[in-house]
Structure formats: C-alpha cells, structure tokens
Design a protein around this motif. Sequence first.
Motif, PDB file in Angstrom:
ATOM      1  N   THR A 224     -40.727   2.110  -3.406  1.00 41.65           N
ATOM      2  CA  THR A 224     -39.300   1.862  -3.602  1.00 41.65           C
ATOM      3  C   THR A 224     -39.158   0.662  -4.527  1.00 41.65           C
ATOM      4  O   THR A 224     -40.138  -0.023  -4.822  1.00 41.65           O
ATOM      5  N   ALA A 225     -37.935   0.392  -4.952  1.00 40.71           N
ATOM      6  CA  ALA A 225     -37.696  -0.785  -5.791  1.00 40.71           C
ATOM      7  C   ALA A 225     -38.050  -2.061  -5.021  1.00 40.71           C
ATOM      8  O   ALA A 225     -38.582  -3.010  -5.581  1.00 40.71           O
ATOM      9  N   ALA A 226     -37.785  -2.068  -3.718  1.00 39.87           N
ATOM     10  CA  ALA A 226     -38.069  -3.243  -2.895  1.00 39.87           C
ATOM     11  C   ALA A 226     -39.559  -3.380  -2.562  1.00 39.87           C
ATOM     12  O   ALA A 226     -40.044  -4.488  -2.321  1.00 39.87           O
ATOM     13  N   TYR A 227     -40.265  -2.260  -2.520  1.00 43.52           N
ATOM     14  CA  TYR A 227     -41.687  -2.296  -2.174  1.00 43.52           C
ATOM     15  C   TYR A 227     -42.443  -1.326  -3.085  1.00 43.52           C
ATOM     16  O   TYR A 227     -42.778  -0.207  -2.703  1.00 43.52           O
ATOM     17  N   PRO A 228     -42.710  -1.762  -4.338  1.00 46.65           N
ATOM     18  CA  PRO A 228     -43.386  -0.888  -5.311  1.00 46.65           C
ATOM     19  C   PRO A 228     -44.897  -0.838  -5.075  1.00 46.65           C
ATOM     20  O   PRO A 228     -45.440  -1.552  -4.223  1.00 46.65           O
ATOM     21  N   ILE A 229     -45.557  -0.026  -5.861  1.00 44.88           N
ATOM     22  CA  ILE A 229     -47.015   0.121  -5.782  1.00 44.88           C
ATOM     23  C   ILE A 229     -47.712  -1.226  -5.925  1.00 44.88           C
ATOM     24  O   ILE A 229     -48.675  -1.508  -5.216  1.00 44.88           O
ATOM     25  N   THR A 230     -47.234  -2.060  -6.833  1.00 51.73           N
ATOM     26  CA  THR A 230     -47.894  -3.350  -7.056  1.00 51.73           C
ATOM     27  C   THR A 230     -47.864  -4.223  -5.805  1.00 51.73           C
ATOM     28  O   THR A 230     -48.819  -4.943  -5.525  1.00 51.73           O
ATOM     29  N   LYS A 231     -46.787  -4.146  -5.022  1.00 57.71           N
ATOM     30  CA  LYS A 231     -46.690  -4.924  -3.774  1.00 57.71           C
ATOM     31  C   LYS A 231     -47.669  -4.372  -2.744  1.00 57.71           C
ATOM     32  O   LYS A 231     -48.337  -5.143  -2.042  1.00 57.71           O
ATOM     33  N   LEU A 232     -47.764  -3.052  -2.636  1.00 53.40           N
ATOM     34  CA  LEU A 232     -48.746  -2.468  -1.720  1.00 53.40           C
ATOM     35  C   LEU A 232     -50.153  -2.896  -2.134  1.00 53.40           C
ATOM     36  O   LEU A 232     -50.974  -3.242  -1.286  1.00 53.40           O
ATOM     37  N   ALA A 233     -50.432  -2.894  -3.434  1.00 49.89           N
ATOM     38  CA  ALA A 233     -51.756  -3.309  -3.917  1.00 49.89           C
ATOM     39  C   ALA A 233     -52.033  -4.771  -3.566  1.00 49.89           C
ATOM     40  O   ALA A 233     -53.148  -5.117  -3.155  1.00 49.89           O
ATOM     41  N   GLU A 234     -51.033  -5.630  -3.710  1.00 49.00           N
ATOM     42  CA  GLU A 234     -51.206  -7.044  -3.340  1.00 49.00           C
ATOM     43  C   GLU A 234     -51.497  -7.177  -1.848  1.00 49.00           C
ATOM     44  O   GLU A 234     -52.390  -7.925  -1.440  1.00 49.00           O
ATOM     45  N   ASP A 235     -50.745  -6.433  -1.039  1.00 51.87           N
ATOM     46  CA  ASP A 235     -50.950  -6.501   0.409  1.00 51.87           C
ATOM     47  C   ASP A 235     -52.315  -5.944   0.806  1.00 51.87           C
ATOM     48  O   ASP A 235     -52.992  -6.500   1.680  1.00 51.87           O
ATOM     49  N   CYS A 236     -52.739  -4.849   0.184  1.00 54.27           N
ATOM     50  CA  CYS A 236     -54.066  -4.285   0.466  1.00 54.27           C
ATOM     51  C   CYS A 236     -55.162  -5.269   0.071  1.00 54.27           C
ATOM     52  O   CYS A 236     -56.101  -5.503   0.839  1.00 54.27           O
ATOM     53  N   THR A 237     -55.043  -5.860  -1.106  1.00 56.21           N
ATOM     54  CA  THR A 237     -56.041  -6.823  -1.571  1.00 56.21           C
ATOM     55  C   THR A 237     -56.125  -7.995  -0.607  1.00 56.21           C
ATOM     56  O   THR A 237     -57.212  -8.418  -0.212  1.00 56.21           O
ATOM     57  N   SER A 238     -54.975  -8.512  -0.212  1.00 58.92           N
ATOM     58  CA  SER A 238     -54.943  -9.627   0.729  1.00 58.92           C
ATOM     59  C   SER A 238     -55.566  -9.227   2.066  1.00 58.92           C
ATOM     60  O   SER A 238     -56.369  -9.979   2.631  1.00 58.92           O
ATOM     61  N   LEU A 239     -55.219  -8.055   2.555  1.00 56.52           N
ATOM     62  CA  LEU A 239     -55.772  -7.587   3.823  1.00 56.52           C
ATOM     63  C   LEU A 239     -57.281  -7.412   3.731  1.00 56.52           C
ATOM     64  O   LEU A 239     -58.023  -7.864   4.598  1.00 56.52           O
ATOM     65  N   PHE A 240     -57.739  -6.760   2.648  1.00 54.25           N
ATOM     66  CA  PHE A 240     -59.173  -6.523   2.491  1.00 54.25           C
ATOM     67  C   PHE A 240     -59.960  -7.821   2.338  1.00 54.25           C
ATOM     68  O   PHE A 240     -61.066  -7.949   2.843  1.00 54.25           O
ATOM     69  N   LEU A 241     -59.412  -8.790   1.616  1.00 53.63           N
ATOM     70  CA  LEU A 241     -60.163 -10.019   1.332  1.00 53.63           C
ATOM     71  C   LEU A 241     -59.858 -11.173   2.286  1.00 53.63           C
ATOM     72  O   LEU A 241     -60.732 -11.997   2.546  1.00 53.63           O
ATOM     73  N   ASP A 242     -58.631 -11.240   2.793  1.00 49.80           N
ATOM     74  CA  ASP A 242     -58.257 -12.367   3.650  1.00 49.80           C
ATOM     75  C   ASP A 242     -58.188 -11.984   5.123  1.00 49.80           C
ATOM     76  O   ASP A 242     -58.139 -12.866   5.980  1.00 49.80           O
ATOM     77  N   GLY A 243     -58.125 -10.708   5.423  1.00 47.99           N
ATOM     78  CA  GLY A 243     -58.072 -10.247   6.796  1.00 47.99           C
ATOM     79  C   GLY A 243     -56.688 -10.376   7.401  1.00 47.99           C
ATOM     80  O   GLY A 243     -55.697 -10.599   6.718  1.00 47.99           O
ATOM     81  N   LEU A 244     -56.641 -10.234   8.707  1.00 45.10           N
ATOM     82  CA  LEU A 244     -55.390 -10.285   9.443  1.00 45.10           C
ATOM     83  C   LEU A 244     -55.071 -11.669  10.000  1.00 45.10           C
ATOM     84  O   LEU A 244     -53.972 -11.915  10.467  1.00 45.10           O
ATOM     85  N   SER A 245     -56.063 -12.535   9.982  1.00 45.82           N
ATOM     86  CA  SER A 245     -55.869 -13.868  10.569  1.00 45.82           C
ATOM     87  C   SER A 245     -54.819 -14.646   9.800  1.00 45.82           C
ATOM     88  O   SER A 245     -54.719 -14.539   8.573  1.00 45.82           O
ATOM     89  N   ARG A 246     -54.063 -15.428  10.529  1.00 44.01           N
ATOM     90  CA  ARG A 246     -53.051 -16.272   9.921  1.00 44.01           C
ATOM     91  C   ARG A 246     -53.710 -17.321   9.046  1.00 44.01           C
ATOM     92  O   ARG A 246     -54.718 -17.918   9.429  1.00 44.01           O
ATOM     93  N   ARG A 247     -53.177 -17.538   7.845  1.00 45.74           N
ATOM     94  CA  ARG A 247     -53.777 -18.513   6.930  1.00 45.74           C
ATOM     95  C   ARG A 247     -53.387 -19.921   7.297  1.00 45.74           C
ATOM     96  O   ARG A 247     -52.335 -20.217   7.748  1.00 45.74           O
TER      97      ARG A 247
END
Length: 195
Positions: free
Chosen positions: A172-195
């Motif tokens: 969607t305009a509010a949540y485009p592919i690039t945002k999903l990619a950022e969230d996936c990258t963060s999840l894959f590399l930073d995990g679920l733990s609070r920073r």
Amino acid sequence: MAREPGDRRERILASAAGLFARKGVAATTVREIADEAGILSGSLYHHFESKEAMVDEIVTSYLEDLRTRYKRVLSGDTDPRTRLHDLIVASLEVVEAHPHATEIYQNDVNYLTQIERFGYLRNAGKEVQAAWLQVIEAGIAQGVIRSDLDPKILYRLMRDAVWLSVRWFKPTAAYPITKLAEDCTSLFLDGLSRR
C-alpha cells in the motif's frame, strides 16, 4: 512454437497462471484453462503446444526477471546489510510482478523438475541459492551475520519468508515493498529483541 502476440494469448496465460497457482499444475486441466479464458479447449492448441508449454512460459519469465534483478544487486559495491536489503527488495518486486509464477514455483518445483522439459529449474534453484549465499557469506565474513549459523539454513528461512509473502502481503502507499524489505532486513539481522 513461435510466439504469437495478442490479447487472447496473454489472457490464456493469465488464466492458466491463476489456475496453476490455485490448484497446482498437475491438478489443472486444459479444459479448465480454456473455460477460464473463455475459449474452447481445442483452441488453446492454436496458441500453445501443451499445458506444459504454458507453465514453461510463465515460469521462465519469472526466473529471467529474478536473475536480472539479482545480478544487479550482486554487481553493486555495497556493504552486506545493504546488499541483503537490496536482495530482499529485488525478490519482493519479482513476487509482486509475478505473483502466480511465484506460487507455481514454490508449490510445484519438485513436481516440475521430474518432467524433462523443466530440468533447467534445478540450475535456476542453484543460481538463486548462490545469490543468497554470496550475500549471507559476505555478511558472515564481515561480522554482520553470526558465524555460528548455517548459511544454507539462513538462506532457506529468509528466501521462503520473502517469497511466501506472495500469499499475504499487498503493498500500500502507507506500507510499500521497500518498507517490508526494511523490516525484513532488520528482523533478519537485528532479531526481535528490543534495541
């Protein structure tokens, strides 16, 4: 068989792709494809030599787009985190451009590779794996990704998470592919733990 231009041919392919994605290649009949496309089943053979020829065209287009985008990502001179992000973006863009082909590949690759015509899918799978492993292994070498994790397991988990998003993600305009990619990258590399 020579390619024919035209709306009818594209409509047949679109109908077939939708059915293959929903029902599976083996379970989809030529009659169902013809009914979905609004033509007689015998008329399909004026456009395609067989059901397998339709699958071949759908999957080949998908894989060619994937190869092109992955090559672009791998040829860039970026850090591993950026490269992983770009690989995820490329994958998501291909998923969005070829949603039915993505489903067909995910669901039927094991079935299709048993058919001689689709032997090329084995090499395509190896190419996809090599692209992801190149990025993952560079990340491990540079300390961005943990070295105690098996790169092939990481590849399968990440790739399937991204590719299977075809089943639930609608940009969607509010949540485009690039945002999903950022969230996936963060999840894959930073995990679920609070920073």
